[in-house]
Design an enzyme around this catalytic site. Structure first.
Site, short mmCIF file in Angstrom:
data_model
loop_
_atom_site.label_atom_id
_atom_site.label_comp_id
_atom_site.label_asym_id
_atom_site.label_seq_id
_atom_site.Cartn_x
_atom_site.Cartn_y
_atom_site.Cartn_z
N LYS A 80 0.78 -1.12 -0.38
CA LYS A 80 0.27 0.11 0.04
C LYS A 80 0.74 1.01 -0.48
O LYS A 80 1.56 1.07 0.60
CB LYS A 80 -1.47 -0.07 1.77
CG LYS A 80 -1.93 1.16 1.39
CD LYS A 80 -2.47 1.84 2.67
CE LYS A 80 -3.47 3.11 2.52
NZ LYS A 80 -4.18 3.48 4.13
N GLY A 141 -8.25 9.17 9.64
CA GLY A 141 -8.58 9.34 10.89
C GLY A 141 -9.16 10.37 11.31
O GLY A 141 -9.58 10.45 12.64
N ALA A 167 -9.48 5.57 3.85
CA ALA A 167 -9.38 6.97 4.83
C ALA A 167 -10.36 7.52 4.78
O ALA A 167 -11.26 8.09 4.04
CB ALA A 167 -8.11 7.21 4.51
N GLY A 168 -10.89 8.14 5.85
CA GLY A 168 -11.98 8.87 6.48
C GLY A 168 -13.48 8.37 6.29
O GLY A 168 -14.52 9.04 6.97
N ALA A 189 -9.87 1.32 9.23
CA ALA A 189 -8.78 1.31 10.03
C ALA A 189 -9.46 1.88 11.55
O ALA A 189 -9.96 1.17 12.33
CB ALA A 189 -7.84 1.28 10.43
#
Lengths: 240, 66
Positions: A80, A141, A167-168, A189
């Site tokens: 990644k 995040g 993401a987000g 995550a």
């Protein structure tokens, strides 16, 4: 699902299991001689494949070296690719990203780039030879969800490689929306690892991805400006 | 001679190998990679790669992230 942000290995194991993921990200860092327990041991126990990332790299050179170290340490040529512009936004640096992608593709890596939601950049990354494109929904995040669904749709429409929303994401409906927009997968995550109940949120995400994919393949109804009755007007009792 | 291992200065005997320097920071048998002056050294070459004065060795492993 990624491994970042989990408060303990136990919580991480529970969340990964509940998510149903088959692939998870790890970061590469200097060994800490005092560290107890390895994330690799957890992944081995769970039977989950590892996807090293280049998180924290600011230049193409740093990212390429980190990817090569990851390949050596973990025995995988999948990476990644993350090349960020600054610590404040963690947004990708498009020029360094493309440069790193080119070098890694040439070196035989399977490159999965974390990119902005720019359809032009996504196209360029595909042309370079990336195996997928991973546009952000919003900054890492942030939990702000998908700030520009239109751009994600444009990327999906033109892509010849899988599109992974990365993401987000903040909660399950964000993951469902990503899949409804046509993404092939989501990568998340923080939304899980920093939720009050990580395992429960992981399960929610798994269901959301499945629901979103089903909805996408079912074909949503077109949006209309005005109402369209779902009951017939004929045969209505008029009282006269 | 003086070298840097993961950003920390170290005094090691002449002829110290990459393998010996790595062993000084981790006992892990796998999941570890080393870069000498920004070039990856394959694990199979650790024993036969001697360190020299002022070398910079980075020893990395996987941690939670991403």
């Amino acid at each position: 699902m990624g491994t970042g942000g989990a408060p303990s290995m136990r919580v991480l194991r529970e969340a990964l299991t509940a998510s149903g993921t088959e692939l998870t990200t790890v970061a590469m860092r200097r060994v800490d001689p005092s560290a107890r327990g390895s994330v690799l041991d957890v992944l081995k126990e769970c039977g989950i494949r590892v996807l090293p990332n280049t998180a924290g790299c600011f230049t193409a050179g740093e990212a390429v070296l980190t990817a090569k170290l990851a390949r050596e340490a973990l025995g995988t040529s999948w990476v990644k690719l993350e090349v960020i512009a600054d610590e404040h936004t963690l947004l990708p640096d498009p020029i360094e990203l493309a440069e790193a992608a080119e070098q890694l593709v040439d070196d035989g890596f399977t490159v999965l780039p974390y990119t902005s939601d720019d359809p032009v950049l996504a196209r360029r990354l595909e042309q370079i030879g990336c195996a997928a494109v991973m546009p952000l929904g919003s900054p890492i995040g942030s939990g702000l969800g998908i700030r520009n669904p239109h751009n994600i749709e444009l990327i999906v429409e033109r892509a010849g490689v899988p599109v992974i929303l990365d993401a987000g994401l903040g909660t399950a409906s964000d993951a469902a929306l990503a899949m409804e927009l046509g993404c092939d997968a989501v990568l998340l995550a923080t939304a899980v690892t920093r939720a009050q109940s990580p395992a429960r949120m992981a399960a929610a995400m798994r269901h959301a991805v499945e629901a979103g994919r089903l909805a996408r393949t079912a074909g949503r109804i077109p949006r209309r400006r005005l109402a369209q009755a779902s009951s017939p007007f004929e045969g209505l009792a008029t009282g006269g | 001679m003086k070298i840097m291992v993961n950003g920390e200065p170290r005094e090691v005997p002449d002829g110290t190998s990459v393998a010996e320097a790595v062993a000084s920071v981790t006992a892990a048998g796998s999941g570890v990679a080393a870069a000498l002056n920004d070039e990856v050294v394959r694990r199979s070459a650790w024993d036969d790669t001697p360190l020299r004065e002022s070398d910079r060795l980075e020893v990395l492993t996987a941690v939670q992230g991403g």
